[in-house]
Design an enzyme around this catalytic site. Structure first.
Site, PDB file in Angstrom:
ATOM      1  N   SER A 216      41.355  38.896  37.798  1.00 14.04           N
ATOM      2  CA  SER A 216      41.127  39.772  36.638  1.00 14.04           C
ATOM      3  C   SER A 216      41.345  41.239  37.018  1.00 14.04           C
ATOM      4  CB  SER A 216      39.703  39.604  36.112  1.00 14.04           C
ATOM      5  OG  SER A 216      39.481  38.291  35.685  1.00 14.04           O
TER       6      SER A 216
ATOM      7  N   HIS B  77      41.574  31.152  35.375  1.00 13.69           N
ATOM      8  CA  HIS B  77      40.303  30.607  34.868  1.00 13.69           C
ATOM      9  C   HIS B  77      40.579  29.405  33.955  1.00 13.69           C
ATOM     10  CE1 HIS B  77      38.774  34.976  35.298  1.00 13.69           C
ATOM     11  NE2 HIS B  77      38.114  34.287  36.210  1.00 13.69           N
TER      12      HIS B  77
ATOM     13  N   LYS C  43      28.954  44.776  39.260  1.00 11.12           N
ATOM     14  CA  LYS C  43      30.168  45.539  38.945  1.00 11.12           C
ATOM     15  C   LYS C  43      30.181  45.920  37.459  1.00 11.12           C
ATOM     16  CE  LYS C  43      32.613  41.114  39.556  1.00 11.12           C
ATOM     17  NZ  LYS C  43      33.728  40.395  40.109  1.00 11.12           N
TER      18      LYS C  43
ATOM     19  N   ARG D 156      40.319  30.600  45.549  1.00 14.29           N
ATOM     20  CA  ARG D 156      41.685  31.067  45.802  1.00 14.29           C
ATOM     21  C   ARG D 156      41.861  31.317  47.288  1.00 14.29           C
ATOM     22  NH1 ARG D 156      40.777  35.777  41.682  1.00 14.29           N
ATOM     23  NH2 ARG D 156      38.812  35.409  42.696  1.00 14.29           N
TER      24      ARG D 156
HETATM   25  P1  ADP Z   1      32.984  36.434  39.669  1.00 16.91           P
HETATM   26  O1  ADP Z   1      32.819  37.902  39.435  1.00 16.91           O
HETATM   27  O2  ADP Z   1      31.750  35.629  39.502  1.00 16.91           O
HETATM   28  O3  ADP Z   1      33.765  36.069  40.902  1.00 16.91           O
HETATM   29  P2  ADP Z   1      35.330  35.853  38.125  1.00 16.91           P
HETATM   30  O4  ADP Z   1      35.456  35.896  36.643  1.00 16.91           O
HETATM   31  O5  ADP Z   1      36.138  36.820  38.897  1.00 16.91           O
HETATM   32  O6  ADP Z   1      33.822  35.993  38.399  1.00 16.91           O
HETATM   33  O7  ADP Z   1      35.634  34.373  38.623  1.00 16.91           O
HETATM   34  C1  ADP Z   1      34.863  33.279  38.253  1.00 16.91           C
HETATM   35  C2  ADP Z   1      35.235  32.105  39.119  1.00 16.91           C
HETATM   36  O8  ADP Z   1      36.598  31.751  38.884  1.00 16.91           O
HETATM   37  C3  ADP Z   1      35.120  32.338  40.622  1.00 16.91           C
HETATM   38  O9  ADP Z   1      34.712  31.147  41.245  1.00 16.91           O
HETATM   39  C4  ADP Z   1      36.530  32.694  41.026  1.00 16.91           C
HETATM   40  O10 ADP Z   1      36.771  32.399  42.373  1.00 16.91           O
HETATM   41  C5  ADP Z   1      37.311  31.784  40.103  1.00 16.91           C
HETATM   42  N1  ADP Z   1      38.668  32.282  39.838  1.00 16.91           N
HETATM   43  C6  ADP Z   1      39.026  33.518  39.443  1.00 16.91           C
HETATM   44  N2  ADP Z   1      40.369  33.616  39.326  1.00 16.91           N
HETATM   45  C7  ADP Z   1      40.871  32.399  39.667  1.00 16.91           C
HETATM   46  C8  ADP Z   1      42.196  31.856  39.795  1.00 16.91           C
HETATM   47  N3  ADP Z   1      43.280  32.601  39.584  1.00 16.91           N
HETATM   48  N4  ADP Z   1      42.311  30.557  40.173  1.00 16.91           N
HETATM   49  C9  ADP Z   1      41.208  29.831  40.440  1.00 16.91           C
HETATM   50  N5  ADP Z   1      39.950  30.274  40.377  1.00 16.91           N
HETATM   51  C10 ADP Z   1      39.765  31.547  39.998  1.00 16.91           C
END
Ligand code: ADP
Length: 165
Positions: free
Chosen positions: A134, A19, A43, A96
């Site tokens: 995460s 992030h 979730k 990703r």
């Molecule tokens: P959500 O539940 O909305 O997917 P996340 O917190 O998991 O929320 O992710 C928010 C955004 O960040 C999403 O667009 C996700 O694809 C992106 N993201 C999460 N992890 C990574 C990473 N390791 N590299 C690039 N983008 C990421």
């Protein structure tokens, strides 16, 4: 010229180095970035929205990012409504490998239908963060593993406390 405000929405349960990489790079396509930490989500997160936003804010400060340019705040309700309230015209999402594509494509199209004035900008995950999620970080922390490669010191401590109690 008009200030370009972007929103980077997500669950951030918790914020990872993946992030953070997206946040750093998103700053080159906008003047102001708001990290919108989703409260109302299907979730069940381990950290409450306020706590997740606080962890994001702490990481932003450690990254040396000033509050004028980047800030974190919790939000609930429709993302496009929140974006409008904030005067934002850009939504940032990270992509990703192939795993994110279908969901992200659907989400971007739905948001475009709801609000044609707001554009989604995808930033590809850098190769070192391609497989960082995460959910995986939480699983490692739950099993007592070392997550310091994937999250900040502060987040690693928060995870340790959460799984210890
Ligand atoms: P959500 O539940 O909305 O997917 P996340 O917190 O998991 O929320 O992710 C928010 C955004 O960040 C999403 O667009 C996700 O694809 C992106 N993201 C999460 N992890 C990574 C990473 N390791 N590299 C690039 N983008 C990421």
């Amino acid at each position: 010229m008009k200030q370009r405000i972007a929103i980077y929405p997500g669950t951030f349960d918790p914020i990872t180095k993946g992030h953070m990489d997206i946040i750093r790079r998103a700053l080159s396509v906008c003047d102001k970035l708001i990290i919108a930490v989703a409260d109302d989500i299907p979730k069940t997160p381990i950290f409450a929205a306020d706590k997740r936003a606080e962890m994001v804010q702490t990481d932003l400060e450690h990254m040396g990012l000033g509050k004028q340019a980047v800030m974190a705040m919790p939000f609930s309700g429709l993302l496009v409504d929140f974006a409008k309230e904030q005067g934002a015209t850009i939504l940032i999402r990270g992509l990703r490998a192939v795993s994110d594509f279908e969901y992200e494509f659907q989400l971007a199209n739905m948001n475009l239908r709801l609000s044609p004035d707001i554009q989604t900008v995808f930033l590809p995950a850098s190769d070192t963060h391609q497989f960082l999620a995460s959910s995986m970080v939480k699983e490692i922390a739950r099993l007592g593993g070392d997550v310091s490669e994937f999250v900040s010191k502060n987040v690693a401590e928060e995870l340790k406390t959460y799984y210890r109690d």
